[in-house]
Design a protein around this motif. Structure first.
Motif, short mmCIF file in Angstrom:
data_model
loop_
_atom_site.label_atom_id
_atom_site.label_comp_id
_atom_site.label_asym_id
_atom_site.label_seq_id
_atom_site.Cartn_x
_atom_site.Cartn_y
_atom_site.Cartn_z
N SER A 47 0.76 -1.20 0.19
CA SER A 47 0.15 -0.11 -0.09
C SER A 47 1.09 1.07 -0.10
CB SER A 47 -0.71 -0.26 1.07
OG SER A 47 -1.88 0.91 1.23
N TYR A 48 0.19 2.83 0.19
CA TYR A 48 0.74 3.64 -0.50
C TYR A 48 -0.41 4.30 0.75
CZ TYR A 48 2.32 1.71 -4.25
OH TYR A 48 2.86 1.20 -5.83
N THR A 49 1.53 5.34 1.30
CA THR A 49 1.32 6.07 3.33
C THR A 49 1.06 7.33 1.81
OG1 THR A 49 4.11 7.14 2.56
CG2 THR A 49 2.80 4.88 3.72
N PRO A 50 0.59 8.88 2.46
CA PRO A 50 0.37 9.55 2.35
C PRO A 50 1.34 10.42 1.45
CG PRO A 50 -1.23 9.49 4.20
CD PRO A 50 -0.21 8.48 3.76
N SER A 56 5.32 -2.85 2.33
CA SER A 56 4.86 -3.90 2.60
C SER A 56 3.32 -4.52 3.85
CB SER A 56 5.49 -5.54 2.89
OG SER A 56 6.51 -4.38 2.03
N LEU A 57 2.41 -4.86 3.73
CA LEU A 57 2.02 -4.98 4.60
C LEU A 57 1.58 -6.75 4.75
CD1 LEU A 57 -1.15 -2.19 4.40
CD2 LEU A 57 0.56 -2.59 5.58
N VAL A 104 7.45 -6.83 6.75
CA VAL A 104 6.55 -5.70 6.78
C VAL A 104 6.05 -4.92 7.39
CG1 VAL A 104 4.89 -8.04 6.37
CG2 VAL A 104 5.64 -6.97 8.62
N SER A 105 5.60 -3.56 7.07
CA SER A 105 5.09 -2.27 8.53
C SER A 105 4.01 -2.72 8.31
CB SER A 105 5.94 -1.42 7.26
OG SER A 105 7.08 -1.35 6.45
#
Ligand code: SF4
Length: 125
Positions: A47-50, A56-57, A104-105
């Motif tokens: 996914s992408y942060t603002p 990675s999740l 993962v983050s």
């Protein structure tokens, strides 16, 4: 059931959830594959942060047991698939273990509905 078996079932069950910005999976075409919604990416999504970073999740379900029978859903009550359920503590342990190993983050967590939607949400939180 061993934790690794649960992870295998519940990561696979989560791969149809299209809410991720990117799963890294190839283009979704059912032509010549297993049917509508066919996909093969599971376990970790992106996914992408603002600010534009890609993260990675760990992408899993808390459980693929479900009270409901939505016809489009692989986890519907009438579906003949292997079932599993994590405890909240198991999800926390798995996520932190993957996080500490820099795999993962964060966590993408969804679930089938067990007992009631309120009870399920309580378990997720
Ligand atoms: S409520 Fe249950 S059957 Fe319906 S979409 Fe959600 S997981 Fe699938």
């Amino acid at each position: 059931m061993q934790l690794i078996e649960k992870l295998s079932i519940l990561a696979d069950a989560a791969k149809y959830d299209a809410s991720c910005a990117s799963s890294g999976a190839p283009k979704r075409s059912s032509e010549g594959k297993a049917g509508l919604g066919s996909t093969d990416g599971m376990g970790i999504c992106h996914s992408y942060t603002p600010d534009g970073r890609c993260v990675s999740l760990l992408k899993v379900l808390l459980t693929n047991f479900c009270l409901y029978d939505c016809q489009y859903c692989v986890n519907r009550r009438s579906s003949d698939v292997p079932r599993a359920r994590f405890s909240p503590e198991e999800v926390v342990t798995l996520t932190l273990d993957f996080y500490r190993r820099n795999c993962v983050s964060g966590l993408f967590l969804s679930s089938g509905i067990i007992r009631s939607s309120d009870y399920t949400m309580e378990q997720l939180v």
